[in-house]
Design a protein around this motif. Structure first.
Motif, PDB file in Angstrom:
ATOM      1  N   ALA A   1      60.730  64.112  39.144  1.00 27.46           N
ATOM      2  CA  ALA A   1      61.022  64.058  40.581  1.00 27.46           C
ATOM      3  C   ALA A   1      61.626  62.707  40.954  1.00 27.46           C
ATOM      4  O   ALA A   1      61.120  61.669  40.545  1.00 27.46           O
ATOM      5  CB  ALA A   1      59.746  64.283  41.384  1.00 27.46           C
ATOM      6  N   ARG A   2      62.703  62.761  41.746  1.00 23.52           N
ATOM      7  CA  ARG A   2      63.295  61.504  42.236  1.00 23.52           C
ATOM      8  C   ARG A   2      62.717  61.129  43.595  1.00 23.52           C
ATOM      9  O   ARG A   2      63.062  60.078  44.143  1.00 23.52           O
ATOM     10  CB  ARG A   2      64.810  61.642  42.338  1.00 23.52           C
ATOM     11  CG  ARG A   2      65.450  61.819  40.984  1.00 23.52           C
ATOM     12  CD  ARG A   2      66.963  61.745  41.092  1.00 23.52           C
ATOM     13  NE  ARG A   2      67.589  62.545  40.060  1.00 23.52           N
ATOM     14  CZ  ARG A   2      68.844  62.930  40.073  1.00 23.52           C
ATOM     15  NH1 ARG A   2      69.627  62.600  41.083  1.00 23.52           N
ATOM     16  NH2 ARG A   2      69.338  63.664  39.090  1.00 23.52           N
ATOM     17  N   GLY A   3      61.867  61.998  44.116  1.00 25.12           N
ATOM     18  CA  GLY A   3      61.242  61.693  45.394  1.00 25.12           C
ATOM     19  C   GLY A   3      59.923  62.424  45.523  1.00 25.12           C
ATOM     20  O   GLY A   3      59.692  63.440  44.863  1.00 25.12           O
ATOM     21  N   ILE A   4      59.066  61.877  46.380  1.00 27.02           N
ATOM     22  CA  ILE A   4      57.785  62.526  46.642  1.00 27.02           C
ATOM     23  C   ILE A   4      57.632  62.684  48.145  1.00 27.02           C
ATOM     24  O   ILE A   4      58.175  61.904  48.922  1.00 27.02           O
ATOM     25  CB  ILE A   4      56.607  61.708  46.059  1.00 27.02           C
ATOM     26  CG1 ILE A   4      56.824  60.236  46.399  1.00 27.02           C
ATOM     27  CG2 ILE A   4      56.472  61.954  44.575  1.00 27.02           C
ATOM     28  CD1 ILE A   4      55.726  59.352  45.921  1.00 27.02           C
ATOM     29  N   ASP A   5      56.871  63.700  48.505  1.00 27.91           N
ATOM     30  CA  ASP A   5      56.773  64.100  49.910  1.00 27.91           C
ATOM     31  C   ASP A   5      55.302  64.381  50.189  1.00 27.91           C
ATOM     32  O   ASP A   5      54.675  65.170  49.477  1.00 27.91           O
ATOM     33  CB  ASP A   5      57.634  65.371  50.073  1.00 27.91           C
ATOM     34  CG  ASP A   5      57.608  65.960  51.467  1.00 27.91           C
ATOM     35  OD1 ASP A   5      56.976  65.385  52.356  1.00 27.91           O
ATOM     36  OD2 ASP A   5      58.243  67.011  51.645  1.00 27.91           O
ATOM     37  N   VAL A   6      54.747  63.738  51.204  1.00 27.79           N
ATOM     38  CA  VAL A   6      53.325  63.906  51.494  1.00 27.79           C
ATOM     39  C   VAL A   6      53.134  64.177  52.969  1.00 27.79           C
ATOM     40  O   VAL A   6      53.823  63.618  53.817  1.00 27.79           O
ATOM     41  CB  VAL A   6      52.521  62.653  51.063  1.00 27.79           C
ATOM     42  CG1 VAL A   6      52.963  61.412  51.820  1.00 27.79           C
ATOM     43  CG2 VAL A   6      51.035  62.864  51.233  1.00 27.79           C
ATOM     44  N   SER A   7      52.167  65.043  53.252  1.00 28.08           N
ATOM     45  CA  SER A   7      51.799  65.273  54.645  1.00 28.08           C
ATOM     46  C   SER A   7      50.287  65.192  54.792  1.00 28.08           C
ATOM     47  O   SER A   7      49.744  64.181  55.217  1.00 28.08           O
ATOM     48  CB  SER A   7      52.337  66.631  55.122  1.00 28.08           C
ATOM     49  OG  SER A   7      52.110  66.756  56.499  1.00 28.08           O
ATOM     50  N   SER A   8      49.561  66.258  54.375  1.00 25.67           N
ATOM     51  CA  SER A   8      48.113  66.227  54.625  1.00 25.67           C
ATOM     52  C   SER A   8      47.378  65.158  53.825  1.00 25.67           C
ATOM     53  O   SER A   8      46.294  64.740  54.234  1.00 25.67           O
ATOM     54  CB  SER A   8      47.483  67.601  54.417  1.00 25.67           C
ATOM     55  OG  SER A   8      48.085  68.320  53.423  1.00 25.67           O
ATOM     56  N   GLY A   9      47.958  64.682  52.752  1.00 18.41           N
ATOM     57  CA  GLY A   9      47.317  63.628  51.950  1.00 18.41           C
ATOM     58  C   GLY A   9      47.224  62.286  52.655  1.00 18.41           C
ATOM     59  O   GLY A   9      46.575  61.366  52.165  1.00 18.41           O
ATOM     60  N   VAL A  10      47.888  62.153  53.798  1.00 19.88           N
ATOM     61  CA  VAL A  10      47.771  60.907  54.579  1.00 19.88           C
ATOM     62  C   VAL A  10      47.257  61.238  55.987  1.00 19.88           C
ATOM     63  O   VAL A  10      47.625  60.592  56.960  1.00 19.88           O
ATOM     64  CB  VAL A  10      49.112  60.110  54.626  1.00 19.88           C
ATOM     65  CG1 VAL A  10      49.429  59.556  53.251  1.00 19.88           C
ATOM     66  CG2 VAL A  10      50.271  60.963  55.132  1.00 19.88           C
TER      67      VAL A  10
ATOM     68  N   PRO B   1      53.576  77.901  55.585  1.00 20.49           N
ATOM     69  CA  PRO B   1      54.301  77.944  54.305  1.00 20.49           C
ATOM     70  C   PRO B   1      54.223  76.622  53.549  1.00 20.49           C
ATOM     71  O   PRO B   1      54.530  76.545  52.358  1.00 20.49           O
ATOM     72  CB  PRO B   1      55.746  78.253  54.715  1.00 20.49           C
ATOM     73  CG  PRO B   1      55.834  77.895  56.154  1.00 20.49           C
ATOM     74  CD  PRO B   1      54.464  77.959  56.742  1.00 20.49           C
ATOM     75  N   GLY B   2      53.839  75.564  54.228  1.00 21.83           N
ATOM     76  CA  GLY B   2      53.688  74.245  53.605  1.00 21.83           C
ATOM     77  C   GLY B   2      52.640  73.476  54.377  1.00 21.83           C
ATOM     78  O   GLY B   2      52.134  73.948  55.393  1.00 21.83           O
ATOM     79  N   GLY B   3      52.314  72.284  53.864  1.00 20.51           N
ATOM     80  CA  GLY B   3      51.328  71.469  54.576  1.00 20.51           C
ATOM     81  C   GLY B   3      49.914  71.963  54.359  1.00 20.51           C
ATOM     82  O   GLY B   3      49.033  71.726  55.182  1.00 20.51           O
ATOM     83  N   ASN B   4      49.676  72.617  53.232  1.00 19.06           N
ATOM     84  CA  ASN B   4      48.343  73.151  52.949  1.00 19.06           C
ATOM     85  C   ASN B   4      47.485  72.213  52.104  1.00 19.06           C
ATOM     86  O   ASN B   4      46.320  72.508  51.830  1.00 19.06           O
ATOM     87  CB  ASN B   4      48.462  74.503  52.241  1.00 19.06           C
ATOM     88  CG  ASN B   4      48.992  75.570  53.187  1.00 19.06           C
ATOM     89  OD1 ASN B   4      48.331  75.905  54.172  1.00 19.06           O
ATOM     90  ND2 ASN B   4      50.187  76.080  52.921  1.00 19.06           N
ATOM     91  N   GLY B   5      48.062  71.107  51.657  1.00 20.81           N
ATOM     92  CA  GLY B   5      47.290  70.115  50.916  1.00 20.81           C
ATOM     93  C   GLY B   5      46.850  70.581  49.536  1.00 20.81           C
ATOM     94  O   GLY B   5      45.861  70.082  49.015  1.00 20.81           O
TER      95      GLY B   5
END
Ligand SMILES: O=C(O)c1ccccc1N[C@@H]1O[C@H](COP(=O)(O)O)[C@@H](O)[C@H]1O
Length: 222
Positions: A182-191, A141-145
């Motif tokens: 956005a007051r925040g950003i969230d990254v997973s596959s981009g790093v 559902p998430g983390g698909n980049g």
């Protein structure tokens, strides 16, 4: 104002250490078994120790049962629950009452229709997270980049506290901050150098890009 920065899907002390050193405000652990970023709650608890009091510890769950939440909350002691499934407003309220933790409710976005449900969660969720809707066939559902059309968020006037995710990386994060409230950003596959494998070099590059986005633009010749 500096944005909150959440590095999600962490699984190693090295990546957590680098995220903390660079100023991550939030670190996320994925409790969705099909994910390459899945981590057992007891291991997440050990890895999270150096972050306590320095960054918010976020437990990412998808349509969780109370048994799952009981285990995650008792072992990890997260600061925030990220609900990344189809949890109803009633379910969010129940979870908040049971665990006494703030909830970040995720909306998976592809079209304007995907945002129609947001209103029903105002005053219920403590924060929103707008992520890209999974492509057809994805088990995650998430983390698909992948990103979504950020202009779909233009009706959000800044009074709504939200984080943005979905395919963020060093090359697009400055644009994301410039073009949304956005007051925040969230990254997973981009790093990550491969699915589920965080790269400390890419974490550095991501923070460099965020810091560059904060820097005032110098007039040419000055
Ligand atoms: O990352 C996962 O594998 C994952 C699994 C289940 C629910 C959420 C998941 N990740 C979340 O996805 C977004 C952004 O991911 P990306 O940067 O596009 O890879 C982020 O909110 C993660 O918490």
């Amino acid at each position: 104002m500096k944005p909150d920065i959440k590095i999600c899907g962490l699984k190693t002390p090295e990546a957590i250490d680098r995220a903390l050193k660079r100023g991550a405000t939030h670190i996320g652990f994925i409790f969705f078994e099909k994910s390459p970023r899945y981590i057992e709650p007891d291991l997440a608890a050990k890895l999270a120790e150096p972050a306590r009091g320095k960054a918010k510890i976020v437990a990412v769950v998808v349509d969780p049962t109370n048994d799952e939440l009981d285990e995650i909350v008792s072992l990890l002691k997260p600061d925030i629950l990220q609900l990344h499934g189809n949890e109803s407003p009633e379910h969010v309220l129940t979870i908040k009452a049971l665990y006494g933790l703030p909830v970040m409710k995720v909306f998976s976005v592809r079209t304007a229709d995907d945002l129609k449900r947001v209103e029903a969660y105002i005053g219920i969720a403590d924060r929103f997270l707008f992520d890209a809707k999974a492509p057809k066939g994805s088990e995650l559902p998430g983390g698909n980049g992948i990103s979504f059309d950020w202009s779909l968020l233009s009706w959000l006037d800044g009074s709504i506290d939200y984080m943005l995710s979905g395919g963020l990386n060093k090359d697009n994060v400055a644009d994301a901050l410039a073009n949304t409230t956005a007051r925040g950003i969230d990254v997973s596959s981009g790093v990550e150098s491969a699915p589920g494998v965080k790269s400390v070099a890419m974490i550095d590059e991501f923070f460099d890009a965020v810091e560059g986005a904060d820097a005032p633009i110098m007039a040419s010749g000055s």
